[in-house]
Design an enzyme around this catalytic site. Sequence first.
Site, PDB file in Angstrom:
ATOM      1  CE  LYS A   1      -3.528  -2.609  -0.329  1.00 18.93           C
ATOM      2  NZ  LYS A   1      -3.940  -3.608   0.576  1.00 18.93           N
TER       3      LYS A   1
HETATM    4  C1  LIG Z   1      -5.086  -4.673   0.851  1.00 19.18           C
HETATM    5  C2  LIG Z   1      -6.555  -4.661   0.830  1.00 19.18           C
HETATM    6  C3  LIG Z   1      -7.333  -5.061   1.936  1.00 19.18           C
HETATM    7  C4  LIG Z   1      -6.747  -5.755   3.132  1.00 19.18           C
HETATM    8  O1  LIG Z   1      -5.700  -5.124   3.732  1.00 19.18           O
HETATM    9  P1  LIG Z   1      -4.790  -5.910   4.795  1.00 19.18           P
HETATM   10  O2  LIG Z   1      -4.130  -4.807   5.549  1.00 19.18           O
HETATM   11  O3  LIG Z   1      -3.829  -6.734   4.009  1.00 19.18           O
HETATM   12  O4  LIG Z   1      -5.665  -6.736   5.647  1.00 19.18           O
HETATM   13  C5  LIG Z   1      -8.703  -4.889   1.890  1.00 19.18           C
HETATM   14  N1  LIG Z   1      -9.312  -4.369   0.799  1.00 19.18           N
HETATM   15  C6  LIG Z   1      -8.611  -4.004  -0.288  1.00 19.18           C
HETATM   16  C7  LIG Z   1      -9.350  -3.414  -1.441  1.00 19.18           C
HETATM   17  C8  LIG Z   1      -7.218  -4.159  -0.317  1.00 19.18           C
HETATM   18  O5  LIG Z   1      -6.531  -3.836  -1.421  1.00 19.18           O
END
Ligand SMILES: *Cc1c(COP(=O)(O)O)cnc(C)c1O
Length: 390
Positions: free
Chosen positions: A183
Site C-alpha cells: 500500500k
Molecule cells: C489490501 C486490501 C485489503 C486488506 O488489507 P490488509 O491490511 O492486508 O488486511 C482490503 N481491501 C482491499 C481493497 C485491499 O486492497
Amino acid sequence: MQNSFLPLCRPALNDADIDAAVAVLRSGWITTGAKNAQLEQDICRLTGASHAIALSSATAGMHLALLALGIGPGDEVITPSLTWVSTINMIALTGATPVFVEVDPATLMTTAEQIEALITPRTRLIIPVHFAGASLDLDPIYALAERHGITVIEDAAHALGAQYKGQPVGYRGHCIFSLHAIKNVTTAEGGVFITSDQALADRIRRLKFHGLAVDAFDRETHGRTPQAEVVEPGFKYNLPDISAVLALGQLERLEEITAARQALADDYIEKLRDIPGITPLQDPAHDHEHCRHLMVVRVVPEKAGLDRNQLIEALKARQIGAGIHFLPAHLQKYYHDHYTALYARDMPSLPHTTLAGGQICSLPLFPAMTSDDVDRVIGALKTIVTQHEK
Ligand SMILES: *Cc1c(COP(=O)(O)O)cnc(C)c1O
C-alpha cells in the site's frame, strides 16, 4: 540494468524510517505504545476523523467493524466481488450474506444505482471500495444509505491520500485503510479504522486487545494499566510499535509520495495511448484527487493479440513484475462452488466484473521508480504486442 528485476511495487521507506524502527527496537518498548498513539493522531489529522484505531491489518479492522456493528446470520452486506477477498471472507465468517454488487466498467468502482438495486429489508451494511487510488462517488452512496438507514464502511485500503470533492477520503463515516507492504503507506502489515462515532471507536479499541476495558493510553508505562479487566471476549489485533513507527515519516511525506506516483502514472497514461489493446482505467468524472495506488490496465485480447495471463508471463520473461487486482471473489472456488448452498440464492450475474477479472493487470508503480523504468515497461509492452500481432 535492463536485466534487473523491476517489481510491481517497493515500499517508500527511507533511511530515516529504518533508523526510527531501530530506535524503537533499542528503546525497550517494541509493541503497542507511543508510536501507535502517534500514528492514530497523524491519521486523524490527515483525514479529519475524530477517532483512529491502529490494527494489525485492514482485515482485522473489517472483522472488528462487522462484529461491533452486530453483523451476523440473516444480514446482507453489499460489497463488490472485485475486491480483496479478505472483506468477503470476514463477512462470510460472521455468518452474514455477502451480496456482490457490479462495478462500472470504466472505473471498476461501484455506484449508488448499482447498490440500490440490491437493497432488501435484510441489508445492514454497504462496503464500497475506493479502487486503485481513485475515490468513489461518495455523496450518492451516503444519500442512499441514509434513505434506507443502512451503515457504510468505506474500504479505503487503496485510498490514503486520495480526495473527494476537496476532502480527504475518510473525512466522514467509517473507513478502513490498509498499511500492508504493497500500500502507499506501509508498516509491513497493518491497518487503521477511522470513525467519528465514539461508541464504535471504543468498542473496536476494546475488541482489538482481548476485550479489556478501554482506558487511556498510559504514557508512563507505555501501555494499559495492569488492572484493566475483560469486559467482553476480544481478539489480539494490535499493531506493534516497531511497525507503527515506519508509517510516521511516510505520512509526513504523503504529498511527496502521492506526487511521485501521480507523475509516473501520467507518464504511463500518455505513453499507453500508442499501444493497442492495453488501456488504463478511466479516472472518475466526479471531482477527486487520485492517489495512484495501482497502475491498472485492461488487456483486450482482440486488440492486443494476447490475453492478460499471457501478458503477465511475457513481462515476467523480461524481468518485469505485474499483478492482478483482483480476481473477482464470485469466481473463486469457495464462493463460486458454495454460494447457492450457503446463502440459498443464486450468484448474481456480474458481467462487467467477470470480464474485467480476466483482463486487468497491474503494472509496476512505486515512488522510487524512474521515468526510465516506465519507458522500460512501455517498451516491453510494445514489443510484446507487436510480436503477437497477426
Ligand atoms: C489490501 C486490501 C485489503 C486488506 O488489507 P490488509 O491490511 O492486508 O488486511 C482490503 N481491501 C482491499 C481493497 C485491499 O486492497
